[in-house]
Scaffold this motif. Structure first.
Motif, PDB file in Angstrom:
ATOM      1  N   GLU A  20      -2.355 -17.811   4.498  1.00  0.00           N
ATOM      2  CA  GLU A  20      -3.089 -17.187   5.606  1.00  0.00           C
ATOM      3  C   GLU A  20      -4.596 -17.193   5.314  1.00  0.00           C
ATOM      4  O   GLU A  20      -5.408 -17.469   6.197  1.00  0.00           O
ATOM      5  CB  GLU A  20      -2.609 -15.768   5.860  1.00  0.00           C
ATOM      6  CG  GLU A  20      -3.295 -15.123   7.050  1.00  0.00           C
ATOM      7  CD  GLU A  20      -2.567 -13.903   7.582  1.00  0.00           C
ATOM      8  OE1 GLU A  20      -2.518 -13.750   8.815  1.00  0.00           O
ATOM      9  OE2 GLU A  20      -2.057 -13.110   6.761  1.00  0.00           O
ATOM     10  N   GLY A  79      -5.835 -20.647   5.848  1.00  0.00           N
ATOM     11  CA  GLY A  79      -5.894 -20.956   7.272  1.00  0.00           C
ATOM     12  C   GLY A  79      -7.143 -20.388   7.928  1.00  0.00           C
ATOM     13  O   GLY A  79      -7.701 -20.977   8.851  1.00  0.00           O
ATOM     14  N   GLU A  80      -7.584 -19.248   7.421  1.00  0.00           N
ATOM     15  CA  GLU A  80      -8.777 -18.594   7.975  1.00  0.00           C
ATOM     16  C   GLU A  80     -10.073 -19.161   7.401  1.00  0.00           C
ATOM     17  O   GLU A  80     -11.075 -19.294   8.106  1.00  0.00           O
ATOM     18  CB  GLU A  80      -8.721 -17.086   7.676  1.00  0.00           C
ATOM     19  CG  GLU A  80      -7.634 -16.351   8.433  1.00  0.00           C
ATOM     20  CD  GLU A  80      -7.452 -14.917   7.930  1.00  0.00           C
ATOM     21  OE1 GLU A  80      -8.134 -14.533   6.956  1.00  0.00           O
ATOM     22  OE2 GLU A  80      -6.620 -14.200   8.506  1.00  0.00           O
ATOM     23  N   GLU A 116      -2.552 -19.860  14.571  1.00  0.00           N
ATOM     24  CA  GLU A 116      -3.973 -20.007  14.249  1.00  0.00           C
ATOM     25  C   GLU A 116      -4.323 -21.470  13.975  1.00  0.00           C
ATOM     26  O   GLU A 116      -5.348 -21.973  14.446  1.00  0.00           O
ATOM     27  CB  GLU A 116      -4.336 -19.153  13.025  1.00  0.00           C
ATOM     28  CG  GLU A 116      -5.816 -19.209  12.703  1.00  0.00           C
ATOM     29  CD  GLU A 116      -6.251 -18.210  11.635  1.00  0.00           C
ATOM     30  OE1 GLU A 116      -7.386 -18.324  11.180  1.00  0.00           O
ATOM     31  OE2 GLU A 116      -5.454 -17.344  11.259  1.00  0.00           O
ATOM     32  N   GLY A 147      -4.257 -23.368  17.193  1.00  0.00           N
ATOM     33  CA  GLY A 147      -5.433 -23.017  17.982  1.00  0.00           C
ATOM     34  C   GLY A 147      -6.677 -23.762  17.547  1.00  0.00           C
ATOM     35  O   GLY A 147      -7.566 -24.040  18.357  1.00  0.00           O
ATOM     36  N   LYS A 148      -6.739 -24.109  16.264  1.00  0.00           N
ATOM     37  CA  LYS A 148      -7.917 -24.817  15.747  1.00  0.00           C
ATOM     38  C   LYS A 148      -7.842 -26.333  15.947  1.00  0.00           C
ATOM     39  O   LYS A 148      -8.864 -27.000  16.020  1.00  0.00           O
ATOM     40  CB  LYS A 148      -8.078 -24.521  14.254  1.00  0.00           C
ATOM     41  CG  LYS A 148      -8.567 -23.093  13.970  1.00  0.00           C
ATOM     42  CD  LYS A 148      -8.746 -22.848  12.477  1.00  0.00           C
ATOM     43  CE  LYS A 148      -9.318 -21.461  12.239  1.00  0.00           C
ATOM     44  NZ  LYS A 148      -9.496 -21.190  10.776  1.00  0.00           N
ATOM     45  N   ARG A 204       2.001 -16.170  12.982  1.00  0.00           N
ATOM     46  CA  ARG A 204       0.564 -15.903  13.040  1.00  0.00           C
ATOM     47  C   ARG A 204      -0.247 -17.087  12.507  1.00  0.00           C
ATOM     48  O   ARG A 204      -1.208 -17.536  13.135  1.00  0.00           O
ATOM     49  CB  ARG A 204       0.270 -14.638  12.221  1.00  0.00           C
ATOM     50  CG  ARG A 204      -1.120 -14.083  12.411  1.00  0.00           C
ATOM     51  CD  ARG A 204      -1.217 -12.665  11.907  1.00  0.00           C
ATOM     52  NE  ARG A 204      -0.950 -12.539  10.478  1.00  0.00           N
ATOM     53  CZ  ARG A 204       0.089 -11.877   9.959  1.00  0.00           C
ATOM     54  NH1 ARG A 204       0.975 -11.299  10.740  1.00  0.00           N
ATOM     55  NH2 ARG A 204       0.244 -11.788   8.642  1.00  0.00           N
ATOM     56  N   ILE A 205       0.145 -17.607  11.354  1.00  0.00           N
ATOM     57  CA  ILE A 205      -0.611 -18.696  10.716  1.00  0.00           C
ATOM     58  C   ILE A 205      -0.461 -19.986  11.500  1.00  0.00           C
ATOM     59  O   ILE A 205      -1.436 -20.718  11.728  1.00  0.00           O
ATOM     60  CB  ILE A 205      -0.155 -18.885   9.249  1.00  0.00           C
ATOM     61  CG1 ILE A 205      -0.465 -17.617   8.448  1.00  0.00           C
ATOM     62  CG2 ILE A 205      -0.839 -20.095   8.618  1.00  0.00           C
ATOM     63  CD1 ILE A 205       0.263 -17.519   7.123  1.00  0.00           C
TER      64      ILE A 205
END
Length: 210
Positions: free
Chosen positions: A134, A137-138, A203, A206-207, A199-200
């Protein structure tokens, strides 16, 4: 030689054969190790880049944690095979006399419990990798963000795959209180893992999805 010290093709050949090990538990640990390795790759592609200088220390720490997790999952591939052997032998014990039957039940119960602990350990170890994925990923390099997505999918497959090895053993245990306790822990880990995966993965998508 550890199982994952073989060539990958050799490991797959043994996995494909009628040999009892490696099985689903060992394969789950191996897939989990691949997921952690993908996270390490993302970290390695992030470290040293000016664009990510402000998160470099955090990424280096994440890489070190994933390396320890990867190595532990490699060990657990073999651990899973080791605990299956006494279980396999327990199934073959004679039960012709009351004494033999009692001994077999006692031996089998112990082997079933111990064979549940390794896949549970695989689940817990994989969940730790999900937490670190996570972070990557951020904050990890955008050029490798898809690999975080692949890593989290591998991790979820490893976690839920290992859970099946918990459930098949607890389902046969006579001590239902202990079995249900293990099942409860496994279900909680699955739920937490699914939350991380959703969640990951969202994300990452989405990117990269335009």
């Amino acid at each position: 030689m550890m199982m994952l010290e073989k060539k990958t093709t050799e490991f797959i050949d043994v996995l494909s054969s009628s040999a009892p090990v490696p099985g689903g538990g060992g394969a789950s640990a191996a897939v989990g190790a691949f997921g952690a390795a993908l996270g390490m790759m993302v970290a390695n592609l992030t470290v040293g880049k000016k664009k990510y200088a402000d998160v470099e220390e955090e990424i280096i720490e994440a890489r070190g944690q994933l390396e320890a997790i990867r190595d532990r999952l490699v060990e657990l591939t073999d651990e899973d095979a080791r605990v299956f052997e006494p279980l396999s032998k327990a199934y073959g014990l004679p039960k012709d006399t009351p004494e033999e039957k009692a001994f077999k039940e006692q031996t089998l119960e112990k082997a079933l419990y111990e064979a549940s602990l390794v896949p549970m350990d695989i689940m817990k170890t994989v969940l730790e990798s999900m937490k670190i994925l996570e972070v990557l990923g951020e904050k990890g390099s955008m050029i490798a963000i898809s690999d975080v997505g692949v890593g989290i999918l591998f991790a979820q497959a490893a976690l839920e795959g290992a859970s099946l090895n918990v459930f098949i053993n607890t389902g046969l245990m006579k001590n239902r209180e202990r079995a249900e306790k293990l099942n409860k822990t496994a279900n909680e880990l699955i739920q937490e893992g699914q939350s991380y995966k959703e969640r990951i993965y969202a994300e990452v998508c989405g990117k990269i999805k335009k």
